[in-house]
Motif scaffolding. Structure first.
Motif, PDB file in Angstrom:
ATOM      1  N   GLY A  58       1.094  20.309  68.292  1.00 23.23           N
ATOM      2  CA  GLY A  58       1.391  21.360  67.334  1.00 23.23           C
ATOM      3  C   GLY A  58       2.432  22.308  67.903  1.00 23.23           C
ATOM      4  N   ILE A  59       2.878  23.243  67.066  1.00 24.99           N
ATOM      5  CA  ILE A  59       3.814  24.250  67.563  1.00 24.99           C
ATOM      6  C   ILE A  59       3.059  25.554  67.753  1.00 24.99           C
ATOM      7  CG2 ILE A  59       5.931  25.526  67.126  1.00 24.99           C
ATOM      8  CD1 ILE A  59       6.958  23.248  65.495  1.00 24.99           C
ATOM      9  N   GLN A  60       2.929  25.966  68.988  1.00 27.07           N
ATOM     10  CA  GLN A  60       2.278  27.236  69.305  1.00 27.07           C
ATOM     11  C   GLN A  60       3.370  28.273  69.522  1.00 27.07           C
ATOM     12  OE1 GLN A  60      -1.214  28.311  70.145  1.00 27.07           O
ATOM     13  NE2 GLN A  60      -0.100  30.244  69.997  1.00 27.07           N
ATOM     14  N   VAL A  61       3.368  29.290  68.687  1.00 29.13           N
ATOM     15  CA  VAL A  61       4.358  30.338  68.872  1.00 29.13           C
ATOM     16  C   VAL A  61       3.724  31.482  69.653  1.00 29.13           C
ATOM     17  CG1 VAL A  61       5.760  32.076  67.714  1.00 29.13           C
ATOM     18  CG2 VAL A  61       5.649  29.769  66.800  1.00 29.13           C
ATOM     19  N   ASP A 208      15.286  23.977  61.370  1.00 28.61           N
ATOM     20  CA  ASP A 208      15.133  22.755  60.567  1.00 28.61           C
ATOM     21  C   ASP A 208      15.179  21.514  61.448  1.00 28.61           C
ATOM     22  OD1 ASP A 208      14.900  24.152  58.236  1.00 28.61           O
ATOM     23  OD2 ASP A 208      17.035  24.069  57.753  1.00 28.61           O
ATOM     24  N   ILE A 209      16.152  21.508  62.370  1.00 26.43           N
ATOM     25  CA  ILE A 209      16.274  20.353  63.267  1.00 26.43           C
ATOM     26  C   ILE A 209      14.977  20.171  64.049  1.00 26.43           C
ATOM     27  CG2 ILE A 209      17.413  19.508  65.364  1.00 26.43           C
ATOM     28  CD1 ILE A 209      19.986  20.767  64.358  1.00 26.43           C
ATOM     29  N   ARG A 233       7.652  30.730  60.222  1.00 25.00           N
ATOM     30  CA  ARG A 233       8.262  29.545  59.651  1.00 25.00           C
ATOM     31  C   ARG A 233       7.879  28.291  60.419  1.00 25.00           C
ATOM     32  NH1 ARG A 233      14.046  27.554  59.169  1.00 25.00           N
ATOM     33  NH2 ARG A 233      13.736  26.085  57.443  1.00 25.00           N
ATOM     34  N   ILE A 234       7.909  28.358  61.737  1.00 25.85           N
ATOM     35  CA  ILE A 234       7.700  27.117  62.484  1.00 25.85           C
ATOM     36  C   ILE A 234       6.327  27.007  63.126  1.00 25.85           C
ATOM     37  CG2 ILE A 234      10.170  26.928  62.982  1.00 25.85           C
ATOM     38  CD1 ILE A 234       9.563  27.710  65.804  1.00 25.85           C
TER      39      ILE A 234
END
Lengths: 350, 296
Positions: A58-61, A208-209, A233-234
């Motif tokens: 996952g993406i952890q911000v 986006d990339i 967003r991410i």
């Protein structure tokens, strides 16, 4: 997250900067705050009792303003900075217990990094920069070239391989930085304010990339930012850092709907809530008058558009094919209202 | 009042004893180790002699062609190449060819020795603050102490000749290279080093893959300075038996031969300018690709 496998776990992490951090560690552990520590001991609290479980794939911000310790925190994960106390467990292995050789191997194969100011090697061409991590691992020439060309093309820079970094724009340089990090096939991607130095349009492009790559790569990405819009967003999960301590952790929905304190509330007050909040968080029991059906993960922004188009006032909300309730236009308006708008008096969305 | 107007020194007798004992100790030292030290430097002497002979015995058109070729390789600049050819033709026409070749030989060998010694010391200094605090004062001494002072023990040890001359040149010409190598490595962007660390580079990979390449412009400035300072030492080196353009200059000074001094002096200047421009251009070309330029 569909599964709960933990990739990186940080336990009771403390970092104190100064002449004799160990001596003052106990004071911090007993709850002395950053400013008090500074005043009494002239030591700077970098991180204070940080605990995070970062799920795999996952993406952890990690978000915070400058000076909040976020860049310090990410550098602990690959031990570019040594902690004063605490544990960092990656895939069940304690990073802090590694010898120098093990640590180098960990950095080569397990965790790669993307930097705010790109940190490309100015004397190497673009392709040589992408290949840098592989060079260090002594990957054979042929394989090295293939792998780095593949990633260079994936970030959209095919044809630029023989340029030097200084000949590229900032956005392109950071794509080289991203390709360099991806080329080592590490599972963990550490991104330290990777897009912060780019102008807004390019930044959105880069997000986006990243999201597109992540759809198929499923890496564990730890992403540092000071930009809440970017975080929302991410991020699959967001941790908010203030003065070295974590003030809130949760999904973007949770952060926006239930800010833990005034600090977080202040943070989120200017964001575009309709773009973050999803129907799932404001759905209630009942049945809609219209026959519009919307997925639970639809953002309010998109939902309003659908309703307006159909000239309807409400919609049925589903999740995985099953109806989970109803949401009305009024619910949506309530949810996207700014929390500090005083004339309503109530927190209609909570 | 006498106490205040004359400094209370340790007395003539004591002073004489100290000087005597230092001199005697050094004489003993040079008597017992002089030969060993001479043997140590023998390969250097052989190389220097070989190189000098090579330059003198090679037909002059070939030398000029090689020098012009080197100037082209270094600078890619036709003006400099033409200037080099013309300078050497004038030098030859004015009868200074042999001396110039001898000077060229000692400058080249001195520069090579300085590179071989200076760059490793510069790296060492950059790696450790402790080394820096030890080496810096030594460099200060090497640059400021009058050359004649260290010529005394060198000549006592090794006698007159090429090797003491070479050492004298190196002592003077080495410091800028060490300093600039140290500086260049210390100036390497911290973020880039951090990136190398983050990708798991070991110290050797960092040194040769990142630090030295990025310090190269500074190292090159150091080499350029070393060449210039070596040329500046030519006359002093001639006092202890180094052949070359310094010898006629020395003669001119002693006998007030204006023209002789001027001619040989200008030949040294010509060499200096050629070396300086070529090595600077080369250093610039090294950096060109990394400083942007062609933006697409």
């Amino acid at each position: 997250m569909s599964n709960n496998e933990i990739k990186v776990e940080i336990k009771n992490l403390y970092k104190i900067f100064g002449r004799n951090p160990q001596k003052h560690l106990e004071k911090a552990q007993n709850g002395m705050g950053k400013s008090e520590l500074m005043e009494k001991t002239a030591h700077v609290m970098g991180l204070c009792d940080v605990n995070i479980k970062i799920p795999a794939r996952g993406i952890q911000v990690i978000m915070g303003l400058s000076g909040s310790g976020k860049s310090t925190l990410i550098r602990h994960i690959n031990r570019l900075i040594e902690p004063t106390a605490g544990e960092i467990i990656v895939d069940g292995v304690d990073v802090l217990a590694m010898s120098q050789d093990e640590l180098r191997d960990f950095r080569r194969k397990k965790a790669s990094m993307v930097f705010q100011k790109f940190a490309l090697l100015p004397h190497r061409t673009v392709i040589q920069n992408v290949a840098y991590g592989l060079d260090i691992q002594n990957v054979p020439e042929e394989e090295k070239h293939q792998r780095s060309m593949k990633w260079l093309e994936r970030v959209g820079l095919g044809g630029f391989e023989d340029n030097y970094p200084s000949q590229l724009s900032g956005g392109m340089q950071q794509r080289v930085g991203l390709a360099r990090a991806l080329a080592t096939d590490a599972d963990i991607l550490l991104m330290d304010e990777a897009f912060s130095a780019l102008d807004p349009l390019i930044r959105t492009d880069m997000q986006d990339i990243l999201l597109k790559l992540q759809e198929e790569l499923h890496k564990t990405i730890i992403f540092i930012t000071h930009d809440l819009d970017e975080a929302l967003r991410i991020g699959d999960n967001i941790a908010i850092l203030r003065d070295g301590s974590i003030v809130q952790q949760g999904t973007p929905q949770e952060i926006v709907l239930k800010p833990a304190d005034d600090y977080v509330a202040d943070f989120i007050k200017d964001i575009n809530r309709s773009r973050v909040l999803q129907l799932g968080s404001i759905t209630h029991d009942g049945k809609a008058e219209s026959n519009i059906i919307l997925e639970r993960s639809t953002t309010i922004e998109d939902a309003i558009q659908s309703l307006r188009k159909a000239n309807a006032n409400d919609a049925n909300v589903i999740h995985e094919g099953n109806s989970i309730g109803v949401v009305t236009l009024n619910d949506m308006l309530g949810a996207i209202e700014r929390p500090d708008a005083t004339n309503t008096g109530e927190n209609a969305y909570s | 009042m006498d106490f205040l107007t004359t400094f209370p020194d340790i007395g003539r007798q004591n002073l004489r004893d100290i000087k005597k004992s230092v001199d005697a100790t050094f004489k003993d030292f040079s008597r017992s180790y002089g030969e060993g030290i001479e043997d140590f430097f023998y390969p250097l002497l052989k190389f220097l002699v070989f190189f000098e002979k090579l330059l003198i015995n090679t037909p002059w058109p070939i030398i000029i062609a090689v020098l012009a070729g080197l100037a082209w390789l270094g600078s890619r600049n036709w003006k400099l190449v033409t200037g080099t050819i013309i300078s050497f033709i004038i030098i030859g026409a004015l009868g200074m060819w042999k001396d110039t070749m001898a000077t060229l030989a000692i400058i080249s060998v001195a520069t090579l020795v300085c590179i071989a010694v200076g760059i490793p010391f510069g790296i060492w200094m950059a790696k450790s603050d402790r080394m820096q605090s030890i080496i810096t004062p030594v460099l200060d001494i090497m640059q400021t102490i009058p050359s004649f002072v260290y010529l005394i023990p060198v000549v006592m040890l090794l006698g007159l000749g090429k090797v003491p001359g070479l050492l004298a040149v190196c002592v003077y010409a080495l410091p800028p290279l060490v300093r600039l190598t140290n500086l260049g490595i210390r100036l390497v962007d911290r973020e880039i080093l951090e990136a190398a660390d983050a990708f798991g580079a070991n110290p050797r990979q960092k040194l040769f893959g990142v630090q030295i390449p990025l310090a190269l412009p500074n190292i090159f400035a150091g080499i350029n300075q070393t060449i210039m300072m070596a040329l500046a030492m030519v006359v002093i080196a001639s006092m202890i038996g180094v052949k070359g353009l310094g010898v006629p200059v020395l003669q001119a000074v002693q006998n007030q031969y204006l023209a002789l001094g001027l001619m040989n002096g200008l030949a040294i200047v010509a060499l200096a300018i050629i070396f300086d421009r070529v090595s600077q251009q080369y250093g610039k070309r090294l950096q060109k690709h990394r400083e942007g330029g062609h933006h697409e």
